[in-house]
Design a protein around this motif. Structure first.
Motif, short mmCIF file in Angstrom:
data_model
loop_
_atom_site.label_atom_id
_atom_site.label_comp_id
_atom_site.label_asym_id
_atom_site.label_seq_id
_atom_site.Cartn_x
_atom_site.Cartn_y
_atom_site.Cartn_z
N HIS A 8 -2.57 -3.70 1.39
CA HIS A 8 -3.40 -4.47 2.09
C HIS A 8 -4.59 -4.64 1.74
CE1 HIS A 8 -1.46 -2.71 6.20
NE2 HIS A 8 -1.10 -3.57 5.66
N CYS B 288 0.29 1.41 1.61
CA CYS B 288 0.16 0.19 2.69
C CYS B 288 -1.37 -0.18 2.57
CB CYS B 288 0.39 0.74 3.92
SG CYS B 288 2.05 0.93 4.69
N ALA B 289 -2.06 1.05 2.10
CA ALA B 289 -3.65 0.82 2.40
C ALA B 289 -3.99 -0.10 0.89
CB ALA B 289 -4.36 2.06 2.20
N SER C 269 -4.62 1.48 7.75
CA SER C 269 -3.62 2.39 7.06
C SER C 269 -4.27 3.69 6.50
CB SER C 269 -3.22 1.75 5.75
OG SER C 269 -2.29 0.62 6.05
N THR D 125 4.43 -3.64 4.13
CA THR D 125 3.49 -2.59 4.97
C THR D 125 3.95 -2.53 6.41
OG1 THR D 125 1.75 -4.35 5.40
CG2 THR D 125 1.51 -3.04 3.39
N ASN E 1 1.39 5.77 3.57
CA ASN E 1 0.47 4.70 4.22
C ASN E 1 -0.78 4.34 3.52
OD1 ASN E 1 0.91 4.20 7.46
ND2 ASN E 1 1.99 6.08 7.07
N SER F 186 4.99 0.91 8.02
CA SER F 186 4.17 1.35 9.25
C SER F 186 5.10 1.52 10.38
CB SER F 186 3.02 0.17 9.76
OG SER F 186 2.01 0.03 8.60
N LEU G 17 -1.85 -2.32 12.41
CA LEU G 17 -1.06 -2.41 11.59
C LEU G 17 0.30 -3.14 12.04
CD1 LEU G 17 -1.48 1.35 10.38
CD2 LEU G 17 -2.14 -0.84 8.97
#
Length: 400
Positions: free
Chosen positions: A183, A179-180, A83, A18, A175, A22, A116
């Motif tokens: 996470h 990433c989201a 994210s 991530t 993202n 990011s 982030l």
């Protein structure tokens, strides 16, 4: 977690991926988007970069509350929310033709990046890994150090083939789709809080207060060191090629020297993270500041075409790479392990504000002096002052 425990690779690999995405989409991508946006929308480079600088200032003001939330165990919610927010703002950016909206987008992206980028990820690791955080932080910085290597060519191809607006939508998809999700699934949930039983009431309540460090001269010396090095780390990359061209280097030589910085950063981070038995973290900090000062002391004496320019680039890159590790890992040694995220946020606030104005300040100094000599002298002075402040910091840390 016991210091002898095995590395929890799930959280480390999550944050490594991530951070790579990011930084690639929210930091490095902007340089590629300036020209096509300028052509399509008619906004000047100054106007575009001013909005970008506002994001650094915005992130500074969110740094401490974000760190405090992570200290309280809400790292999953903070980073997942960051994210999601980043993805939504990238979508709005893809469809906007309004400069005021563009400015608001970057103010929002500043808030997102505070949740982030490195400080947030390091705080999550410190909370979940304990003494293993050093190795985890090193791994993350090694992977994220390739963000420009991966995303600059990738985004260049996307912009060239599909245009900048569709590229922003692709960035948004990364993202929220990667990433989201990572996470939300890879970061442990907030730890359960102990119930207040009669037995627990007999235990003294926590007096944790991150603002306690404000009374420590060592804290302010560490902030001074971080601010001075932060100005150098953001100002020099913007102006390095013009500096070398002014000093008589060809564009090919200047670009070649610039390319040394990235590998030097990664190599230094690797040696710093995995060579802890060879040198203490405090010794690494001294070496970091000394290499920065040595590089700028050498630069004025490097003639056009000299191979020594690669020595300067290596010293500068290695110092930058080591500084990331030192800023992440030394505060717990100096100020205690409690409130790691909040204290990192307190350090990050002045650093990010000054970093926001550094490129413009270097340019203004060049225009006023008529050459980059004043910028080089200023960087040498800041590097020496950061070394002195760091040494004083360590001297104070030895006091009872």
């Amino acid at each position: 977690m016991s210091p002898s425990g095995s590395m929890p690779w799930r959280i480390v690999s999550t944050l490594s991926i991530t951070h790579l995405i990011s930084y690639g989409t929210l930091f490095y991508a902007f340089a590629l988007l300036i020209d096509p946006m300028e052509r399509d929308l008619g906004w000047s480079k100054t106007a575009l970069t001013a909005a970008y600088s506002l994001a650094l200032i915005s992130s500074a003001f969110f740094a401490m509350p974000v760190g405090r939330l992570i200290d309280q165990g809400y790292g999953r919610a903070v980073m997942t929310g960051g994210s999601v927010l980043a993805a939504l703002l990238l979508v709005v950016w893809a469809y906007t033709d309004s400069y005021p909206v563009f400015v608001l987008i970057w103010l929002g992206l500043g808030a997102a990046t505070s949740a982030l980028f490195y400080e947030a990820g390091f705080a999550v690791l410190a909370l979940n890994l304990g003494l293993l955080a050093r190795r985890g932080i090193t791994i993350i910085t090694l992977v994220a150090g390739f963000a420009s290597t991966v995303f600059i060519p990738l985004l260049h191809v996307l912009i060239d083939r599909y245009g900048w607006r569709d590229t922003l939508l692709a960035m948004a998809a990364l993202n929220i789709g990667i990433c989201a999700v990572l996470h939300a699934t890879g970061i442990p949930a907030a730890p359960a809080r102990p119930k207040h039983t009669g037995e627990s009431r007999s235990v003294a309540p926590s007096t944790s207060n991150p603002r306690r460090v404000l009374a420590k001269p060592a804290f302010w010396l560490f902030v001074i060191t971080s601010v001075l090095q932060g100005i150098i780390s953001i100002g020099i990359p913007v102006h390095l090629i013009p500096i070398l061209l002014e000093r008589g280097f060809s564009i090919e030589a200047a670009v070649a020297a610039y390319t040394v910085i990235g590998p030097a950063q990664v190599a230094a981070r690797f040696l710093t993270g995995f060579g802890e038995r060879a040198m203490s973290l405090r010794g690494i900090g001294v070496l970091t500041m000394a290499m920065s000062a040595l590089g700028f002391l050498l630069l004025p004496f490097i003639s056009a075409g000299s191979w020594l320019i690669f020595v300067f680039a290596g010293l500068y890159g290695a110092s930058n790479g080591m500084l990331t590790i030192v800023r992440a890992l030394l505060p717990p040694e100096l100020f205690g392990r409690e409130d790691y995220g909040a204290i990192q946020g307190m350090i990050a606030m002045p650093v990010r504000i000054t970093m926001a104005v550094a490129p413009f300040a270097f340019g203004a100094l060049w225009a006023w002096w008529g050459s980059y000599d004043a910028v080089i002298v200023l960087c040498l002075g800041m590097a020496v002052c950061s070394l002195i402040a760091f040494m004083l910091n360590l001297a104070l840390a030895k006091e009872p």
